[in-house]
Design a protein around this motif. Structure first.
Motif, PDB file in Angstrom:
ATOM      1  N   GLY A  45     -32.174 -14.049  -1.345  1.00 12.13           N
ATOM      2  CA  GLY A  45     -31.587 -12.749  -1.622  1.00 12.13           C
ATOM      3  C   GLY A  45     -31.108 -12.100  -0.341  1.00 12.13           C
ATOM      4  O   GLY A  45     -31.820 -12.108   0.662  1.00 12.13           O
ATOM      5  N   MET A  46     -29.913 -11.531  -0.359  1.00 14.53           N
ATOM      6  CA  MET A  46     -29.333 -10.903   0.829  1.00 14.53           C
ATOM      7  C   MET A  46     -28.528  -9.677   0.421  1.00 14.53           C
ATOM      8  O   MET A  46     -27.915  -9.674  -0.654  1.00 14.53           O
ATOM      9  CB  MET A  46     -28.414 -11.880   1.569  1.00 14.53           C
ATOM     10  CG  MET A  46     -29.084 -13.120   2.102  1.00 14.53           C
ATOM     11  SD  MET A  46     -27.885 -14.224   2.906  1.00 14.53           S
ATOM     12  CE  MET A  46     -27.387 -13.228   4.330  1.00 14.53           C
ATOM     13  N   PRO A  47     -28.496  -8.645   1.277  1.00 17.57           N
ATOM     14  CA  PRO A  47     -27.681  -7.462   0.960  1.00 17.57           C
ATOM     15  C   PRO A  47     -26.222  -7.803   0.682  1.00 17.57           C
ATOM     16  O   PRO A  47     -25.590  -7.180  -0.186  1.00 17.57           O
ATOM     17  CB  PRO A  47     -27.820  -6.597   2.221  1.00 17.57           C
ATOM     18  CG  PRO A  47     -29.144  -6.991   2.798  1.00 17.57           C
ATOM     19  CD  PRO A  47     -29.276  -8.456   2.524  1.00 17.57           C
ATOM     20  N   SER A  48     -25.690  -8.802   1.385  1.00 11.62           N
ATOM     21  CA  SER A  48     -24.275  -9.161   1.223  1.00 11.62           C
ATOM     22  C   SER A  48     -23.967  -9.779  -0.141  1.00 11.62           C
ATOM     23  O   SER A  48     -22.809  -9.855  -0.548  1.00 11.62           O
ATOM     24  CB  SER A  48     -23.859 -10.140   2.325  1.00 11.62           C
ATOM     25  OG  SER A  48     -24.643 -11.324   2.274  1.00 11.62           O
ATOM     26  N   LYS A  49     -24.990 -10.217  -0.861  1.00 14.76           N
ATOM     27  CA  LYS A  49     -24.775 -10.818  -2.180  1.00 14.76           C
ATOM     28  C   LYS A  49     -24.647  -9.769  -3.283  1.00 14.76           C
ATOM     29  O   LYS A  49     -24.186 -10.081  -4.381  1.00 14.76           O
ATOM     30  CB  LYS A  49     -25.920 -11.777  -2.518  1.00 14.76           C
ATOM     31  CG  LYS A  49     -25.923 -13.058  -1.694  1.00 14.76           C
ATOM     32  CD  LYS A  49     -27.014 -14.011  -2.175  1.00 14.76           C
ATOM     33  CE  LYS A  49     -26.976 -15.333  -1.410  1.00 14.76           C
ATOM     34  NZ  LYS A  49     -28.021 -16.276  -1.887  1.00 14.76           N
ATOM     35  N   VAL A  50     -25.081  -8.550  -3.012  1.00  7.23           N
ATOM     36  CA  VAL A  50     -25.049  -7.495  -4.027  1.00  7.23           C
ATOM     37  C   VAL A  50     -23.611  -7.050  -4.266  1.00  7.23           C
ATOM     38  O   VAL A  50     -22.869  -6.786  -3.325  1.00  7.23           O
ATOM     39  CB  VAL A  50     -25.915  -6.296  -3.594  1.00  7.23           C
ATOM     40  CG1 VAL A  50     -25.795  -5.155  -4.596  1.00  7.23           C
ATOM     41  CG2 VAL A  50     -27.371  -6.728  -3.449  1.00  7.23           C
ATOM     42  N   LYS A  51     -23.220  -6.986  -5.549  1.00  7.83           N
ATOM     43  CA  LYS A  51     -21.843  -6.619  -5.878  1.00  7.83           C
ATOM     44  C   LYS A  51     -21.801  -5.588  -6.997  1.00  7.83           C
ATOM     45  O   LYS A  51     -22.785  -5.406  -7.731  1.00  7.83           O
ATOM     46  CB  LYS A  51     -21.038  -7.863  -6.258  1.00  7.83           C
ATOM     47  CG  LYS A  51     -21.536  -8.590  -7.486  1.00  7.83           C
ATOM     48  CD  LYS A  51     -20.712  -9.840  -7.728  1.00  7.83           C
ATOM     49  CE  LYS A  51     -21.067 -10.523  -9.058  1.00  7.83           C
ATOM     50  NZ  LYS A  51     -22.441 -10.998  -9.101  1.00  7.83           N
ATOM     51  N   GLU A  52     -20.659  -4.917  -7.105  1.00  5.19           N
ATOM     52  CA  GLU A  52     -20.483  -3.917  -8.162  1.00  5.19           C
ATOM     53  C   GLU A  52     -20.644  -4.572  -9.528  1.00  5.19           C
ATOM     54  O   GLU A  52     -20.159  -5.679  -9.754  1.00  5.19           O
ATOM     55  CB  GLU A  52     -19.099  -3.275  -8.045  1.00  5.19           C
ATOM     56  CG  GLU A  52     -18.931  -2.430  -6.783  1.00  5.19           C
ATOM     57  CD  GLU A  52     -17.472  -2.121  -6.494  1.00  5.19           C
ATOM     58  OE1 GLU A  52     -16.709  -1.953  -7.471  1.00  5.19           O
ATOM     59  OE2 GLU A  52     -17.102  -2.058  -5.310  1.00  5.19           O
ATOM     60  N   GLY A  53     -21.358  -3.881 -10.416  1.00  2.75           N
ATOM     61  CA  GLY A  53     -21.611  -4.414 -11.742  1.00  2.75           C
ATOM     62  C   GLY A  53     -22.959  -5.097 -11.882  1.00  2.75           C
ATOM     63  O   GLY A  53     -23.390  -5.392 -12.998  1.00  2.75           O
ATOM     64  N   ASP A  54     -23.624  -5.367 -10.755  1.00  3.33           N
ATOM     65  CA  ASP A  54     -24.959  -5.965 -10.812  1.00  3.33           C
ATOM     66  C   ASP A  54     -25.933  -5.060 -11.560  1.00  3.33           C
ATOM     67  O   ASP A  54     -25.804  -3.828 -11.548  1.00  3.33           O
ATOM     68  CB  ASP A  54     -25.503  -6.220  -9.404  1.00  3.33           C
ATOM     69  CG  ASP A  54     -24.987  -7.522  -8.798  1.00  3.33           C
ATOM     70  OD1 ASP A  54     -24.301  -8.284  -9.516  1.00  3.33           O
ATOM     71  OD2 ASP A  54     -25.274  -7.771  -7.610  1.00  3.33           O
ATOM     72  N   LEU A  55     -26.918  -5.671 -12.176  1.00  7.96           N
ATOM     73  CA  LEU A  55     -27.961  -4.949 -12.895  1.00  7.96           C
ATOM     74  C   LEU A  55     -29.099  -4.584 -11.953  1.00  7.96           C
ATOM     75  O   LEU A  55     -29.389  -5.321 -11.002  1.00  7.96           O
ATOM     76  CB  LEU A  55     -28.510  -5.801 -14.034  1.00  7.96           C
ATOM     77  CG  LEU A  55     -27.484  -6.403 -14.997  1.00  7.96           C
ATOM     78  CD1 LEU A  55     -28.168  -7.362 -15.956  1.00  7.96           C
ATOM     79  CD2 LEU A  55     -26.759  -5.302 -15.755  1.00  7.96           C
ATOM     80  N   ILE A  56     -29.753  -3.453 -12.216  1.00  9.46           N
ATOM     81  CA  ILE A  56     -30.941  -3.040 -11.459  1.00  9.46           C
ATOM     82  C   ILE A  56     -32.130  -3.120 -12.411  1.00  9.46           C
ATOM     83  O   ILE A  56     -32.207  -2.370 -13.395  1.00  9.46           O
ATOM     84  CB  ILE A  56     -30.802  -1.604 -10.915  1.00  9.46           C
ATOM     85  CG1 ILE A  56     -29.544  -1.480 -10.060  1.00  9.46           C
ATOM     86  CG2 ILE A  56     -32.050  -1.221 -10.113  1.00  9.46           C
ATOM     87  CD1 ILE A  56     -29.152  -0.042  -9.753  1.00  9.46           C
ATOM     88  N   ILE A  57     -33.027  -4.045 -12.135  1.00  9.83           N
ATOM     89  CA  ILE A  57     -34.225  -4.230 -12.961  1.00  9.83           C
ATOM     90  C   ILE A  57     -35.435  -3.720 -12.194  1.00  9.83           C
ATOM     91  O   ILE A  57     -35.575  -3.973 -10.992  1.00  9.83           O
ATOM     92  CB  ILE A  57     -34.417  -5.710 -13.332  1.00  9.83           C
ATOM     93  CG1 ILE A  57     -33.244  -6.192 -14.196  1.00  9.83           C
ATOM     94  CG2 ILE A  57     -35.745  -5.931 -14.055  1.00  9.83           C
ATOM     95  CD1 ILE A  57     -33.265  -7.675 -14.511  1.00  9.83           C
ATOM     96  N   LEU A 111     -30.728  -9.636  -4.664  1.00 12.10           N
ATOM     97  CA  LEU A 111     -31.590  -8.948  -3.705  1.00 12.10           C
ATOM     98  C   LEU A 111     -32.820  -8.446  -4.450  1.00 12.10           C
ATOM     99  O   LEU A 111     -32.731  -8.054  -5.610  1.00 12.10           O
ATOM    100  CB  LEU A 111     -30.856  -7.757  -3.066  1.00 12.10           C
ATOM    101  CG  LEU A 111     -31.596  -7.022  -1.932  1.00 12.10           C
ATOM    102  CD1 LEU A 111     -31.641  -7.881  -0.671  1.00 12.10           C
ATOM    103  CD2 LEU A 111     -30.935  -5.686  -1.619  1.00 12.10           C
ATOM    104  N   MET A 112     -33.972  -8.467  -3.758  1.00 14.85           N
ATOM    105  CA  MET A 112     -35.189  -7.863  -4.312  1.00 14.85           C
ATOM    106  C   MET A 112     -35.851  -7.023  -3.221  1.00 14.85           C
ATOM    107  O   MET A 112     -35.736  -7.305  -2.039  1.00 14.85           O
ATOM    108  CB  MET A 112     -36.166  -8.936  -4.823  1.00 14.85           C
ATOM    109  CG  MET A 112     -35.630  -9.720  -5.995  1.00 14.85           C
ATOM    110  SD  MET A 112     -36.873 -10.774  -6.831  1.00 14.85           S
ATOM    111  CE  MET A 112     -37.041 -12.103  -5.633  1.00 14.85           C
ATOM    112  N   HIS A 113     -36.571  -5.984  -3.669  1.00 10.45           N
ATOM    113  CA  HIS A 113     -37.247  -5.081  -2.736  1.00 10.45           C
ATOM    114  C   HIS A 113     -38.442  -4.470  -3.459  1.00 10.45           C
ATOM    115  O   HIS A 113     -38.318  -4.055  -4.616  1.00 10.45           O
ATOM    116  CB  HIS A 113     -36.282  -3.984  -2.289  1.00 10.45           C
ATOM    117  CG  HIS A 113     -36.788  -3.114  -1.172  1.00 10.45           C
ATOM    118  ND1 HIS A 113     -37.536  -3.581  -0.123  1.00 10.45           N
ATOM    119  CD2 HIS A 113     -36.638  -1.780  -0.947  1.00 10.45           C
ATOM    120  CE1 HIS A 113     -37.824  -2.586   0.703  1.00 10.45           C
ATOM    121  NE2 HIS A 113     -37.295  -1.479   0.215  1.00 10.45           N
ATOM    122  N   ASP A 114     -39.617  -4.461  -2.810  1.00 22.81           N
ATOM    123  CA  ASP A 114     -40.785  -3.864  -3.461  1.00 22.81           C
ATOM    124  C   ASP A 114     -40.944  -2.409  -3.033  1.00 22.81           C
ATOM    125  O   ASP A 114     -40.545  -2.016  -1.950  1.00 22.81           O
ATOM    126  CB  ASP A 114     -42.058  -4.680  -3.217  1.00 22.81           C
ATOM    127  CG  ASP A 114     -42.398  -4.859  -1.753  1.00 22.81           C
ATOM    128  OD1 ASP A 114     -41.535  -4.596  -0.902  1.00 22.81           O
ATOM    129  OD2 ASP A 114     -43.538  -5.265  -1.456  1.00 22.81           O
TER     130      ASP A 114
END
Length: 334
Positions: free
Chosen positions: A150-162, A218-221
C-alpha cells in the motif's frame, strides 16, 4: 506536550536529516504512513517498523505482552505485507523480577507465534531510570511482493474508504481493564464484560491480512487522535479529499457506553484496532464481515483536500481526550 511530536517538528527537523539517502528506499519516514519500505531484487519489498515495547503490568505480563506485539504487528500490516521477523531491545527496570521477565517473554513468544513472526536479534538488560510502560524498542520486518504494498501514490479518486470495528476501541479496552471497578459499578454486567473483552480487539493485524489478500491501495490504523486524526493523516499524505457518509458511521455499544461515562469524544480517542482501508474492491468489506470483523464502507476519495463529514470539515484534533480520562480515573482510584 507528551506523546508523538507534531508534524511541524517532524517536517523541519526529522525528515530532512535521515542520514545517507538510498534510492531503494521507496517509502521513507512520513506522517500518515506507518511503515518504511525498501525495494529488493525480484520485485520484492521489505517493510520495516519500530515502536516502543509497551508493557502495562496491571494487565498481567502475558496479557500486556500480547498487546505490545500487536501494536507493532498492526502497524506493519498496514503496508499490506505481513510481518515475519522481529528485533527487540528490552531495557528493564531493576524492580522487574526474573519471574516477571519470564512471564512477559513467554507472552511475547506466544503472541509472535500466533502471527508467524520470529525474533532474530535483540538486547536485554536492567537499567536505572527505566520505568513502565516503555521498556525499550521493538522492530518488525515483513518481506513480500511489491504489488501488494500500500502506498499514498496508489490512492485515486473514486476509491472506497472502509473502516473496521468503529472508533475508540483502544480507549475502551484500556480504560475498562485499567479501572474495572469503576465501570463494573456503573455499567450493566453484559456491557461491562463487552468493554473488558474490547482489549482483544486492540489489533488490526487480522483486518489488514484479510484486506491485503484481496487488494488495497493504502491502510492506516487509528492510534492517538482516533479515527478523525487518522483520516486527516490519510488526506494529508495522499493529497486527496475524503468524503465521509455520516449515516454509514458506526460505534460499538460498549464503546458508546464507556466513552459516555467518562465524557470523551470517541471519534478523537485513541483506537488501536480500528483500520482505515482505501481500496477499489467492495469484496474487502465482505471478506472482513465473513471473518467476524465489523466493517463498513464509510466514504469515498475525491479530488481536493481535507476530510468532510457531510458539509463539515474535520480538523486534526489538538489532543486526545483519552489521556485526561485516564489520569482522572487514576486519581479517583488512589
Amino acid at each position: 506536550m507528551l506523546g508523538k511530536i507534531g508534524k511541524k517538528i517532524f517536517d523541519e527537523v526529522i525528515y530532512p536529516h535521515l542520514g545517507e539517502r538510498h534510492k531503494e528506499v521507496i517509502i521513507p519516514p512520513m506522517n500518515g504512513v506507518d511503515t518504511g519500505a525498501i525495494e529488493l531484487e525480484g520485485n520484492k519489498i521489505m517493510v520495516v517498523k519500530t515502536d516502543p515495547v509497551f508493557i502495562v503490568p496491571q494487565f498481567g505480563f502475558r496479557k500486556a505482552a500480547w498487546f505490545a506485539v500487536h501494536i507493532l504487528a498492526s502497524d506493519v500490516m498496514t503496508s499490506g505485507i505481513p510481518p515475519k521477523y522481529a528485533m527487540i531491545d528490552l531495557n528493564l527496570p531493576p524492580s522487574m523480577t526474573d519471574d516477571e521477565l519470564k512471564d512477559m517473554w513467554i507472552g511475547i513468544h506466544e503472541a509472535l507465534k500466533e502471527i508467524g513472526v520470529m525474533v532474530v536479534a535483540g538486547h536485554t538488560g536492567r537499567y536505572e531510570g527505566v520505568s513502565y510502560p516503555m521498556l525499550g524498542g521493538f522492530t518488525m520486518i515483513g518481506i513480500g511482493d511489491k504489488e501488494k504494498l500500500g502506498m499514498p501514490s496508489k490512492v485515486k479518486e473514486g476509491d472506497l474508504i472502509i473502516v473496521t470495528k468503529g472508533p475508540a476501541i483502544e480507549a475502551t479496552g484500556l480504560l475498562a481493564n485499567l479501572y474495572p471497578e469503576y465501570f463494573r459499578q456503573r455499567l450493566p454486567l453484559e456491557l461491562f464484560k463487552e468493554a473488558l473483552d474490547m482489549y482483544w480487539q486492540m489489533s488490526c493485524w487480522k483486518d489488514g491480512l484479510i484486506a491485503s489478500k484481496i487488494g488495497i491501495h493504502l491502510m492506516h490504523d487509528a492510534t492517538e487522535g482516533g479515527l478523525w486524526n487518522a483520516l486527516v493523516e490519510v488526506s494529508e499524505v495522499t493529497g486527496k479529499k475524503l468524503v465521509i457518509f455520516e449515516d454509514r458511521l458506526f460505534i460499538n455499544r460498549a464503546v458508546k457506553a464507556v466513552t459516555s461515562l467518562v465524557g470523551i469524544d470517541p471519534f478523537i480517542s485513541i483506537s488501536e484496532g480500528t483500520m482505515i482501508i482505501i481500496t477499489d474492491k467492495v469484496k474487502v468489506k465482505d471478506a472482513l464481515i465473513k471473518e467476524g470483523i465489523q466493517a463498513e464502507i464509510v466514504g469515498r476519495v475525491e479530488k481536493g483536500e481535507g476530510v468532510y463529514v457531510g458539509q463539515k470539515r474535520i480538523e486534526k484534533p489538538s489532543e486526545d481526550p483519552f489521556w485526561e480520562a485516564f489520569f482522572r480515573l487514576q486519581k479517583q482510584s488512589v
